[in-house]
Design a protein around this motif. Structure first.
Motif, PDB file in Angstrom:
ATOM      1  N   ALA A 192       0.826  -1.207   0.000  1.00 21.79           N
ATOM      2  CA  ALA A 192       0.000   0.000   0.000  1.00 21.79           C
ATOM      3  C   ALA A 192       0.859   1.255   0.000  1.00 21.79           C
ATOM      4  O   ALA A 192       0.505   2.269  -0.621  1.00 21.79           O
ATOM      5  N   MET A 203       2.031   1.747  -3.473  1.00 20.30           N
ATOM      6  CA  MET A 203       0.931   2.328  -4.249  1.00 20.30           C
ATOM      7  C   MET A 203       0.751   3.810  -3.940  1.00 20.30           C
ATOM      8  O   MET A 203       0.510   4.631  -4.831  1.00 20.30           O
ATOM      9  N   MET A 204       0.862   4.176  -2.661  1.00 19.91           N
ATOM     10  CA  MET A 204       0.668   5.563  -2.258  1.00 19.91           C
ATOM     11  C   MET A 204       1.674   6.480  -2.949  1.00 19.91           C
ATOM     12  O   MET A 204       1.312   7.575  -3.420  1.00 19.91           O
ATOM     13  N   PHE A 211       0.694   7.029  -6.574  1.00 15.28           N
ATOM     14  CA  PHE A 211      -0.424   7.967  -6.687  1.00 15.28           C
ATOM     15  C   PHE A 211       0.033   9.399  -6.405  1.00 15.28           C
ATOM     16  O   PHE A 211      -0.400  10.346  -7.081  1.00 15.28           O
ATOM     17  N   MET A 256      -5.636   2.124   3.581  1.00 15.95           N
ATOM     18  CA  MET A 256      -5.025   2.931   2.524  1.00 15.95           C
ATOM     19  C   MET A 256      -5.637   2.599   1.161  1.00 15.95           C
ATOM     20  O   MET A 256      -5.988   3.503   0.382  1.00 15.95           O
ATOM     21  N   GLU A 257      -5.757   1.311   0.859  1.00 25.38           N
ATOM     22  CA  GLU A 257      -6.335   0.913  -0.425  1.00 25.38           C
ATOM     23  C   GLU A 257      -7.774   1.395  -0.541  1.00 25.38           C
ATOM     24  O   GLU A 257      -8.203   1.858  -1.602  1.00 25.38           O
ATOM     25  N   PHE A 312      -7.861   5.279  -1.257  1.00 26.54           N
ATOM     26  CA  PHE A 312      -7.503   5.626  -2.632  1.00 26.54           C
ATOM     27  C   PHE A 312      -8.538   5.097  -3.628  1.00 26.54           C
ATOM     28  O   PHE A 312      -8.791   5.730  -4.654  1.00 26.54           O
ATOM     29  N   ARG A 313      -9.146   3.956  -3.316  1.00 23.81           N
ATOM     30  CA  ARG A 313     -10.202   3.449  -4.184  1.00 23.81           C
ATOM     31  C   ARG A 313     -11.409   4.388  -4.151  1.00 23.81           C
ATOM     32  O   ARG A 313     -12.031   4.646  -5.173  1.00 23.81           O
ATOM     33  N   TYR A 314     -11.739   4.899  -2.969  1.00 22.36           N
ATOM     34  CA  TYR A 314     -12.865   5.831  -2.834  1.00 22.36           C
ATOM     35  C   TYR A 314     -12.565   7.153  -3.543  1.00 22.36           C
ATOM     36  O   TYR A 314     -13.432   7.752  -4.181  1.00 22.36           O
ATOM     37  N   VAL A 328     -11.106   2.523  -9.373  1.00 25.39           N
ATOM     38  CA  VAL A 328     -10.246   1.360  -9.604  1.00 25.39           C
ATOM     39  C   VAL A 328      -9.649   1.345 -11.000  1.00 25.39           C
ATOM     40  O   VAL A 328      -8.847   0.461 -11.324  1.00 25.39           O
ATOM     41  N   THR A 332      -3.138   1.846  -9.829  1.00 21.33           N
ATOM     42  CA  THR A 332      -4.442   1.513  -9.263  1.00 21.33           C
ATOM     43  C   THR A 332      -4.265   1.296  -7.757  1.00 21.33           C
ATOM     44  O   THR A 332      -3.154   1.028  -7.285  1.00 21.33           O
ATOM     45  N   PRO A 333      -5.355   1.376  -6.978  1.00 23.38           N
ATOM     46  CA  PRO A 333      -5.237   1.129  -5.540  1.00 23.38           C
ATOM     47  C   PRO A 333      -4.771  -0.276  -5.194  1.00 23.38           C
ATOM     48  O   PRO A 333      -4.294  -0.505  -4.084  1.00 23.38           O
TER      49      PRO A 333
END
Length: 298
Positions: free
Chosen positions: A43, A46-47, A50, A117-118, A121-123, A127, A226-227
């Protein structure tokens, strides 16, 4: 299979291996020095990806200045730094309370942070995959003789190898690395020499997380952002750490690069097995040497 195709596939596998090595090295540092299995590593990877995408494509429109952007080279420094700061806050507020408990508690807590965290970021971004182009300096191909490889991927390989072996040298061959190892084996003795062990541990966790962030920045122009991008990669990275030996930095580097090459070669010889070959090797390695290839026997 021609020799050109063989070399091309090995080169592509080496690029994947560089990401495996950087991520698994961060995991190995955190576990080896803090005894925490950091399930939030994917995560955090991924952060950073992003944050880089936001800085390069979204920050200007959000601030009402479409021409404003951070730039890739600044993002390469800022995103790992910011992700490392988040990791340090997590360590000081939450993980510090778990060091005297079983490893399972740290794993569950970091797994919970990964889900949070996922989910956030998805919200916020959905996706669907996001992406951006490499910096102008690194656009275009390089002729390797057997294939045309994008300049950016050459940069990823060189930068990853420099970071991996520079980190290994820092932890294994310098006075600071000796302090870090001593802080986990006998913190009271080290504190008697005037070293602030809690701060040292916090910085170590932040550094391990920042390595995941750096890998995320480097991966963003290659992978879809992607998340779930970190969670999908984390399974392989954990296998790399287990094979190399939990806590072994050099084992993680060597195993990550090797498994990337093996995975790439398997995609040519027997593509159906490319998704499981890493886990088959992990099972064999654990049967032969449960502590991992370069891990220490308990």
């Amino acid at each position: 299979m021609t020799s050109q195709a063989f070399m091309a596939q090995l080169t592509i596998g080496l690029i994947s291996g560089c990401f495996y090595a950087m991520l698994s090295m961060g995991l190995a540092i955190i576990f080896g020095l803090l005894n925490i299995i950091n399930f939030a590593h994917g995560a955090q990877f991924m952060m950073a990806a992003f944050l880089t995408w936001i800085g390069l494509t979204q920050l200007g429109p959000w601030l009402g200045r479409p021409d404003l952007q951070v730039g890739f080279w600044w993002a390469l420094l800022l995103a790992p730094f910011l992700v490392g700061l988040v990791g340090m806050a997590i360590e000081r507020v939450f993980l510090r309370r778990l060091y005297h408990l079983d490893h399972l508690y740290g794993l569950l807590l970091t797994f919970g942070f990964a889900l949070v965290m996922e989910g956030l970021f998805r919200y916020g971004f959905g996706v669907s995959g996001q992406g951006y182009e490499p910096p102008e300096l690194l656009q275009g191909p390089v002729d390797l003789g057997f294939m045309l490889l994008p300049k950016y991927r050459v940069f990823v390989v060189v930068a990853s190898l420099l970071v991996c072996f520079g980190t290994w040298y820092l932890f294994e061959r310098t006075k600071l690395g000796a302090y870090l190892r001593a802080g986990t084996e006998n913190p009271r003795l080290l504190q008697g020499f005037g070293v602030n062990v809690p701060v040292l541990i916090t910085l170590t966790y932040g550094f391990g997380v920042a390595l995941a962030g750096l890998a995320g920045v480097l991966a963003a122009p290659i992978m879809q952002i992607t998340p779930l991008m970190g969670g999908n990669l984390l399974n392989i990275v954990f296998a790399v750490v287990v094979i190399g030996g939990l806590g072994s930095i050099f084992g993680s580097i060597l195993t990550g690069l090797s498994l990337g090459l093996i995975e790439g070669l398997t995609k040519v010889i027997y593509p159906e097995a490319s998704t499981v070959v890493v886990f088959i090797i992990m099972a064999i390695a654990l049967l032969v040497r449960p502590a991992g290839l370069l891990g220490r026997e308990v």
